[in-house]
Scaffold this motif. Structure first.
Motif, PDB file in Angstrom:
ATOM      1  N   LYS A  65     -20.923  77.118 -31.854  1.00 42.94           N
ATOM      2  CA  LYS A  65     -21.231  76.822 -30.583  1.00 42.94           C
ATOM      3  C   LYS A  65     -20.137  76.613 -29.460  1.00 42.94           C
ATOM      4  O   LYS A  65     -19.046  76.465 -30.238  1.00 42.94           O
ATOM      5  CB  LYS A  65     -22.087  75.569 -30.591  1.00 42.94           C
ATOM      6  N   GLU A  66     -20.436  76.591 -28.333  1.00 41.09           N
ATOM      7  CA  GLU A  66     -19.468  76.465 -27.261  1.00 41.09           C
ATOM      8  C   GLU A  66     -18.541  75.024 -27.522  1.00 41.09           C
ATOM      9  O   GLU A  66     -19.394  74.201 -27.882  1.00 41.09           O
ATOM     10  CB  GLU A  66     -19.903  76.492 -25.917  1.00 41.09           C
ATOM     11  N   GLY A  67     -17.237  75.135 -27.394  1.00 38.62           N
ATOM     12  CA  GLY A  67     -16.565  73.872 -27.657  1.00 38.62           C
ATOM     13  C   GLY A  67     -15.983  73.651 -29.060  1.00 38.62           C
ATOM     14  O   GLY A  67     -15.201  72.819 -29.230  1.00 38.62           O
ATOM     15  N   ASP A  68     -16.546  74.605 -29.917  1.00 37.47           N
ATOM     16  CA  ASP A  68     -16.030  74.534 -31.465  1.00 37.47           C
ATOM     17  C   ASP A  68     -14.538  74.999 -31.498  1.00 37.47           C
ATOM     18  O   ASP A  68     -13.996  75.878 -30.666  1.00 37.47           O
ATOM     19  CB  ASP A  68     -16.659  75.400 -32.448  1.00 37.47           C
ATOM     20  N   CYS A  69     -13.808  74.402 -32.660  1.00 45.13           N
ATOM     21  CA  CYS A  69     -12.321  74.930 -32.500  1.00 45.13           C
ATOM     22  C   CYS A  69     -12.335  75.718 -34.002  1.00 45.13           C
ATOM     23  O   CYS A  69     -12.739  75.246 -34.905  1.00 45.13           O
ATOM     24  CB  CYS A  69     -11.355  73.583 -32.946  1.00 45.13           C
ATOM     25  N   VAL A  70     -11.794  76.871 -33.622  1.00 43.53           N
ATOM     26  CA  VAL A  70     -11.855  77.714 -34.823  1.00 43.53           C
ATOM     27  C   VAL A  70     -10.235  78.147 -35.260  1.00 43.53           C
ATOM     28  O   VAL A  70      -9.368  77.918 -34.348  1.00 43.53           O
ATOM     29  CB  VAL A  70     -12.745  79.134 -34.434  1.00 43.53           C
TER      30      VAL A  70
END
Length: 159
Positions: A65-70
């Motif tokens: 989802k938007e905002g996740d850190c990958v």
């Protein structure tokens, strides 16, 4: 493996767009005002890199989802191999065609040095075209595509 942290900014059908901070060590050096790299770092204000990558939930195992850190990863051997081709093939073309031009000049087959010089430039250009062709092959370009290897928890969810 070369790893980089990125943030998810958009998710579309089959694709995810991520941004990553560009890290430069030029600001901490005492020679920043006299160094060429430091001047280039000052001249290029772009501080973020944006990539659009293919996304399949079955590969990552986690719904993004938007905002996740990958964590993005790229095999180091593919990067080094690609860089070697991009730098060495034009150089080898230039040197080999220049040597042929000098040989033809010595044998008096070519009437002027400018023709030998032109032959060297043609060799460098052919090396460049060969490197460009090899980089565009689908197997090579797929190996240079960053892949999401890990999804980290969002920073705003951690207490």
């Amino acid at each position: 493996m070369i790893k980089e942290l990125a943030s998810v900014v958009a998710i579309e059908a089959g694709q995810v767009t991520v941004t990553s901070q560009i890290k430069s060590t030029c600001s901490g050096c005492a020679q920043v005002d006299t160094c060429g790299s430091g001047q280039i770092a000052k001249a290029l204000p772009q501080k973020k890199l944006t990539l659009t990558l293919p996304y399949d939930i079955s590969i990552t195992g986690v719904q993004l989802k938007e905002g996740d850190c990958v964590v993005l990863a790229l095999p180091e051997k593919h990067v080094l191999s690609s860089a070697g081709q991009v730098y060495l093939l034009p150089l080898l073309g230039l040197i080999s065609f220049s040597a042929i031009g000098q040989l033809l000049l010595k044998l008096q087959i070519l009437p002027h040095e400018l023709l030998a010089l032109g032959l060297g430039i043609i060799g460098g250009y052919l090396g460049y075209r060969l490197a460009k062709f090899q980089q565009k092959q689908s197997k090579k370009s797929e190996s240079l595509q960053p892949k999401i290897i890990e999804v980290l928890p969002s920073p705003n969810l951690v207490k």
